[in-house]
Write a protein that holds these residues in place. Sequence first.
Motif, PDB file in Angstrom:
ATOM      1  N   GLN A   1      -0.808 -10.742  14.274  1.00  0.00           N
ATOM      2  CA  GLN A   1       0.162  -9.682  13.963  1.00  0.00           C
ATOM      3  C   GLN A   1       1.163 -10.112  12.893  1.00  0.00           C
ATOM      4  OE1 GLN A   1       0.524  -6.448  15.081  1.00  0.00           O
ATOM      5  NE2 GLN A   1      -1.499  -6.747  15.976  1.00  0.00           N
ATOM      6  N   LEU A   2       1.427 -11.398  12.819  1.00  0.00           N
ATOM      7  CA  LEU A   2       2.444 -11.902  11.885  1.00  0.00           C
ATOM      8  C   LEU A   2       1.875 -12.314  10.535  1.00  0.00           C
ATOM      9  CD1 LEU A   2       4.519 -14.079  14.392  1.00  0.00           C
ATOM     10  CD2 LEU A   2       5.060 -11.773  13.540  1.00  0.00           C
ATOM     11  N   GLU A   3       0.563 -12.188  10.356  1.00  0.00           N
ATOM     12  CA  GLU A   3      -0.038 -12.560   9.074  1.00  0.00           C
ATOM     13  C   GLU A   3       0.608 -11.762   7.954  1.00  0.00           C
ATOM     14  OE1 GLU A   3      -4.277 -14.456   9.180  1.00  0.00           O
ATOM     15  OE2 GLU A   3      -4.379 -12.381   9.879  1.00  0.00           O
ATOM     16  N   GLY A   4       0.817 -12.432   6.852  1.00  0.00           N
ATOM     17  CA  GLY A   4       1.411 -11.779   5.689  1.00  0.00           C
ATOM     18  C   GLY A   4       2.895 -12.036   5.544  1.00  0.00           C
ATOM     19  N   LEU A   5       3.546 -12.593   6.570  1.00  0.00           N
ATOM     20  CA  LEU A   5       4.962 -12.926   6.432  1.00  0.00           C
ATOM     21  C   LEU A   5       5.104 -14.088   5.453  1.00  0.00           C
ATOM     22  CD1 LEU A   5       6.501 -12.922  10.048  1.00  0.00           C
ATOM     23  CD2 LEU A   5       6.734 -11.183   8.278  1.00  0.00           C
ATOM     24  N   ALA A   6       6.082 -13.994   4.571  1.00  0.00           N
ATOM     25  CA  ALA A   6       6.319 -15.082   3.620  1.00  0.00           C
ATOM     26  C   ALA A   6       7.076 -16.223   4.275  1.00  0.00           C
ATOM     27  CB  ALA A   6       7.107 -14.543   2.426  1.00  0.00           C
ATOM     28  N   ARG A   7       7.642 -15.977   5.422  1.00  0.00           N
ATOM     29  CA  ARG A   7       8.463 -16.927   6.152  1.00  0.00           C
ATOM     30  C   ARG A   7       7.598 -17.979   6.866  1.00  0.00           C
ATOM     31  NH1 ARG A   7      12.731 -14.556  10.570  1.00  0.00           N
ATOM     32  NH2 ARG A   7      13.810 -16.503  11.017  1.00  0.00           N
ATOM     33  N   PRO A   8       8.029 -19.245   6.842  1.00  0.00           N
ATOM     34  CA  PRO A   8       7.282 -20.258   7.596  1.00  0.00           C
ATOM     35  C   PRO A   8       7.374 -19.988   9.098  1.00  0.00           C
ATOM     36  CG  PRO A   8       9.295 -21.204   6.666  1.00  0.00           C
ATOM     37  CD  PRO A   8       9.195 -19.795   6.147  1.00  0.00           C
ATOM     38  N   ILE A   9       6.320 -20.356   9.824  1.00  0.00           N
ATOM     39  CA  ILE A   9       6.273 -20.123  11.275  1.00  0.00           C
ATOM     40  C   ILE A   9       6.054 -21.442  11.990  1.00  0.00           C
ATOM     41  CG2 ILE A   9       5.033 -18.972  13.150  1.00  0.00           C
ATOM     42  CD1 ILE A   9       4.327 -16.728  11.198  1.00  0.00           C
ATOM     43  N   GLU A  10       6.910 -21.694  12.985  1.00  0.00           N
ATOM     44  CA  GLU A  10       6.761 -22.831  13.889  1.00  0.00           C
ATOM     45  C   GLU A  10       6.296 -22.270  15.224  1.00  0.00           C
ATOM     46  OE1 GLU A  10      10.269 -25.179  14.389  1.00  0.00           O
ATOM     47  OE2 GLU A  10      10.428 -25.619  12.256  1.00  0.00           O
ATOM     48  N   VAL A  11       5.205 -22.805  15.734  1.00  0.00           N
ATOM     49  CA  VAL A  11       4.615 -22.321  16.987  1.00  0.00           C
ATOM     50  C   VAL A  11       4.824 -23.378  18.060  1.00  0.00           C
ATOM     51  CG1 VAL A  11       2.491 -21.543  18.098  1.00  0.00           C
ATOM     52  CG2 VAL A  11       2.884 -21.049  15.661  1.00  0.00           C
ATOM     53  N   TRP A  12       5.457 -22.966  19.161  1.00  0.00           N
ATOM     54  CA  TRP A  12       5.730 -23.859  20.275  1.00  0.00           C
ATOM     55  C   TRP A  12       4.984 -23.359  21.500  1.00  0.00           C
ATOM     56  CZ3 TRP A  12       9.652 -27.837  20.412  1.00  0.00           C
ATOM     57  CH2 TRP A  12      10.287 -28.035  19.179  1.00  0.00           C
ATOM     58  N   GLY A  13       4.478 -24.287  22.286  1.00  0.00           N
ATOM     59  CA  GLY A  13       3.810 -23.918  23.519  1.00  0.00           C
ATOM     60  C   GLY A  13       3.756 -25.087  24.480  1.00  0.00           C
ATOM     61  N   PHE A  14       3.682 -24.750  25.757  1.00  0.00           N
ATOM     62  CA  PHE A  14       3.585 -25.738  26.817  1.00  0.00           C
ATOM     63  C   PHE A  14       2.452 -25.337  27.740  1.00  0.00           C
ATOM     64  CE2 PHE A  14       7.941 -25.854  25.421  1.00  0.00           C
ATOM     65  CZ  PHE A  14       8.280 -27.199  25.456  1.00  0.00           C
ATOM     66  N   ASP A  15       1.804 -26.318  28.334  1.00  0.00           N
ATOM     67  CA  ASP A  15       0.867 -26.054  29.411  1.00  0.00           C
ATOM     68  C   ASP A  15       0.662 -27.336  30.195  1.00  0.00           C
ATOM     69  OD1 ASP A  15      -1.222 -23.466  29.804  1.00  0.00           O
ATOM     70  OD2 ASP A  15      -1.618 -25.271  30.978  1.00  0.00           O
ATOM     71  N   THR A  16       0.580 -27.207  31.500  1.00  0.00           N
ATOM     72  CA  THR A  16       0.373 -28.374  32.350  1.00  0.00           C
ATOM     73  C   THR A  16      -1.091 -28.786  32.404  1.00  0.00           C
ATOM     74  OG1 THR A  16       0.236 -26.982  34.317  1.00  0.00           O
ATOM     75  CG2 THR A  16       2.408 -27.916  33.769  1.00  0.00           C
ATOM     76  N   ASP A  17      -1.970 -27.993  31.818  1.00  0.00           N
ATOM     77  CA  ASP A  17      -3.394 -28.344  31.715  1.00  0.00           C
ATOM     78  C   ASP A  17      -3.618 -28.920  30.313  1.00  0.00           C
ATOM     79  OD1 ASP A  17      -6.164 -28.384  31.246  1.00  0.00           O
ATOM     80  OD2 ASP A  17      -6.506 -26.527  32.367  1.00  0.00           O
ATOM     81  N   ALA A  18      -3.736 -30.242  30.252  1.00  0.00           N
ATOM     82  CA  ALA A  18      -3.863 -30.917  28.961  1.00  0.00           C
ATOM     83  C   ALA A  18      -5.082 -30.444  28.179  1.00  0.00           C
ATOM     84  CB  ALA A  18      -3.934 -32.429  29.161  1.00  0.00           C
ATOM     85  N   ASP A  19      -6.190 -30.206  28.857  1.00  0.00           N
ATOM     86  CA  ASP A  19      -7.403 -29.751  28.172  1.00  0.00           C
ATOM     87  C   ASP A  19      -7.210 -28.362  27.566  1.00  0.00           C
ATOM     88  OD1 ASP A  19      -8.738 -32.110  28.799  1.00  0.00           O
ATOM     89  OD2 ASP A  19      -9.590 -31.279  30.643  1.00  0.00           O
ATOM     90  N   ALA A  20      -6.572 -27.467  28.319  1.00  0.00           N
ATOM     91  CA  ALA A  20      -6.306 -26.121  27.802  1.00  0.00           C
ATOM     92  C   ALA A  20      -5.368 -26.188  26.602  1.00  0.00           C
ATOM     93  CB  ALA A  20      -5.715 -25.233  28.897  1.00  0.00           C
ATOM     94  N   CYS A  21      -4.360 -27.031  26.684  1.00  0.00           N
ATOM     95  CA  CYS A  21      -3.404 -27.182  25.588  1.00  0.00           C
ATOM     96  C   CYS A  21      -4.098 -27.706  24.332  1.00  0.00           C
ATOM     97  CB  CYS A  21      -2.286 -28.123  26.033  1.00  0.00           C
ATOM     98  SG  CYS A  21      -0.810 -28.057  25.012  1.00  0.00           S
TER      99      CYS A  21
END
Length: 183
Positions: A58-78
Amino acid sequence: MPVPKATGATYTPPRLAAFVATQLRHAAGQGLGSSSQPLRVLDPAVGHGELLHQLLTQLEGLARPIEVWGFDTDADACDEALRRLQTAFPQHVYHLRDGDFLEAVVGVRTGNETRLAGAGELPAFNLIIANPPYVRTQVLGADAARTLATHFGLTGRVDLSHASLRALSTVLSADGHAAVIVS
């Protein structure tokens, strides 16, 4: 494969993830591209990364840089989410961590193991997209439930999702937007 009650893991189907991401992008409006500061995006329980994948689409095309943060307790899924997102959107900066979001926010251990995801304060996030874990008090454990209830001012039967909602509100920027799937 059944999902263990202890983890509260619920993977978001692609169609639901697309709907939630579209609604979040619409709510955030056109102002997202008007800054040179990085747009910070968070999924506190990233799983295989479906919610983030749909939001980044949905955010494709923004000229602004994007930092993506995420957490998960399942290391394989992460790890899988990180590989998937970096392949589809290599231009972004990723901070996906094997660990517990609540622990990163308030230092509260909610599982059987202590795996601190990140020391120190998290940044404020412009966009949060989430399908938080649903773990009832009986499964969570009395000590963890009491700690969460005390820290977040919760009463009654504490579900991990209640604490997650309160924690998300502490890291959402003042002008930020959040879309959260709740039961």
